[in-house]
Design an enzyme around this catalytic site. Structure first.
Site, PDB file in Angstrom:
ATOM      1  N   ARG A 166      49.268  57.506  55.438  1.00 57.15           N
ATOM      2  CA  ARG A 166      48.068  57.341  55.140  1.00 57.15           C
ATOM      3  C   ARG A 166      47.090  57.770  56.600  1.00 57.15           C
ATOM      4  NH1 ARG A 166      46.696  55.071  50.094  1.00 57.15           N
ATOM      5  NH2 ARG A 166      44.607  55.505  50.458  1.00 57.15           N
ATOM      6  N   HIS A 221      25.586  27.684  37.007  1.00 53.75           N
ATOM      7  CA  HIS A 221      26.279  28.701  37.377  1.00 53.75           C
ATOM      8  C   HIS A 221      27.706  28.604  36.356  1.00 53.75           C
ATOM      9  CE1 HIS A 221      23.184  29.632  40.055  1.00 53.75           C
ATOM     10  NE2 HIS A 221      23.685  28.826  40.981  1.00 53.75           N
ATOM     11  N   PRO A 241      37.068  34.067  47.821  1.00 50.98           N
ATOM     12  CA  PRO A 241      38.529  33.753  47.646  1.00 50.98           C
ATOM     13  C   PRO A 241      39.546  35.015  47.883  1.00 50.98           C
ATOM     14  CG  PRO A 241      37.035  33.167  45.807  1.00 50.98           C
ATOM     15  CD  PRO A 241      36.159  33.857  46.699  1.00 50.98           C
ATOM     16  N   GLU A 242      40.129  34.987  48.504  1.00 50.20           N
ATOM     17  CA  GLU A 242      41.497  35.948  49.028  1.00 50.20           C
ATOM     18  C   GLU A 242      42.658  35.340  48.619  1.00 50.20           C
ATOM     19  OE1 GLU A 242      41.033  37.672  52.612  1.00 50.20           O
ATOM     20  OE2 GLU A 242      38.711  37.356  52.858  1.00 50.20           O
ATOM     21  N   ARG A 266      27.173  34.160  41.691  1.00 50.89           N
ATOM     22  CA  ARG A 266      27.294  35.472  41.749  1.00 50.89           C
ATOM     23  C   ARG A 266      27.316  36.516  40.718  1.00 50.89           C
ATOM     24  NH1 ARG A 266      27.500  36.273  48.348  1.00 50.89           N
ATOM     25  NH2 ARG A 266      25.865  34.835  48.696  1.00 50.89           N
TER      26      ARG A 266
END
Length: 284
Positions: free
Chosen positions: A167, A109, A2-3, A128
């Site tokens: 940067r 899960h 998931p982004e 996870r």
DNA sequence: CATCAACCCTGAGAGC
DNA sequence: TGCTCTCAGGGTTGAT
């Protein structure tokens, strides 16, 4: 994984109308929202899924609170409750379901279950175990370090150029640094860099005004496309989106670049698999 | 600020 | 067939 687009898709679904019954939602191939539902109790099957506070405090404090709103900040789901805020980060494999409490079974899960007074429930499932929930009195306790939202109009090309120019680090790890800009992960970073024709190892401060503006533009393009397609569903983590069928470089190692036909290469940058076209994306 | 490594885990895939 | 081993995968944190 998931982004921003996947989390945005989930946030939107949790804002769907809460009134219709589940059969109706199934007919629409969608899910009911949770705004307005009252949390009756919480079950925690994996204690480390709760970042803060202590489990017993979490369970007591969240009980009785009504979900007032659901939003997204970076990759966080932000649930406004009566008194507190519930923040959820799905990390790699987290997902949430909304379902009738008596639909029975605890799935493998299932880590945290919020039972609502109306007989429905919100389930946080995370194979996870990397995902986390925070129950806090103010969201800034968790979110204050995040960089700007990539889709926000306040982030102008001039601002973005100045940020990059300050940067000296390679551009890809910088884009994935949530303190620099939030919401981008491995997939959308690779896709945006490819579309902007910028090499992932190009030093950020060496990008020209034109490249910087192009990069901001392609970041927004891939995020919007991801949201439009309800996110990407990859590995065994199914989320209902289909953006994975439209990747231009991600997981296309050895396949032809859709712009020039050259074989896509895979290297490791910042411990992450990185996909790019060696002809279209050249360090200068 | 830059860089690197460790860590959190499961399941897929390789090797035997 | 079934066992053991290795490692990908994303983001955060801590060390240098």
């Amino acid at each position: 994984m998931p982004e921003l687009p996947e989390v945005e898709t989930i946030a939107r679904s949790l804002r769907n109308a809460a009134g219709l019954d589940f059969a109706t939602w199934q007919g629409l191939n969608a899910r009911p929202g949770i705004v307005g539902r009252t949390i009756y109790s919480a079950t925690v099957n994996w204690s480390r899924s709760i970042a803060t506070p202590e489990i017993e405090v979490f369970r007591q404090q969240i009980s009785g609170q009504v979900v007032q709103g659901v939003n997204r900040r970076g990759k966080f789901l932000v649930l406004q409750l009566d008194r507190d805020w519930l923040l959820i980060h799905l990390r790699m494999s987290g997902d949430v379901r909304v379902e009738p409490a008596d639909s029975g079974l605890v799935q493998p899960h299932d880590r945290v279950i919020l039972d609502f007074q109306d007989g429905t429930r919100l389930v946080f499932n995370d194979p996870r175990k990397f995902g986390r929930l925070w129950l806090v009195s103010h969201p800034d306790e968790v979110l204050s370090g995040l960089g700007p939202e990539p889709l926000a109009v306040e982030l102008t090309p001039a601002t973005f150029y100045a940020m990059l120019h300050a940067r000296k680090t390679p551009v890809k790890p910088l884009l994935m640094d949530q303190r620099f800009i939030c919401g981008l992960g491995n997939i959308y970073t690779d896709e945006a860099l490819h579309q902007a024709q910028i090499h992932p190892l190009q030093k950020a401060h060496t990008l020209s005004h034109e490249e910087s503006e192009r990069l901001l533009s392609t970041i927004r393009d891939v995020l919007r496309e991801g949201i439009q397609r309800n996110g990407a569903s990859i590995d065994w983590v199914y989320r209902g989106g289909d953006f994975q069928n439209f990747f231009r470089v991600y997981q296309r190692t050895g396949k032809p670049c859709l712009r020039c036909g050259t074989a896509i290469e895979r290297i490791v940058v910042g411990q992450r698999g990185t996909h790019f076209c060696p002809l279209c994306q050249v360090i200068h």
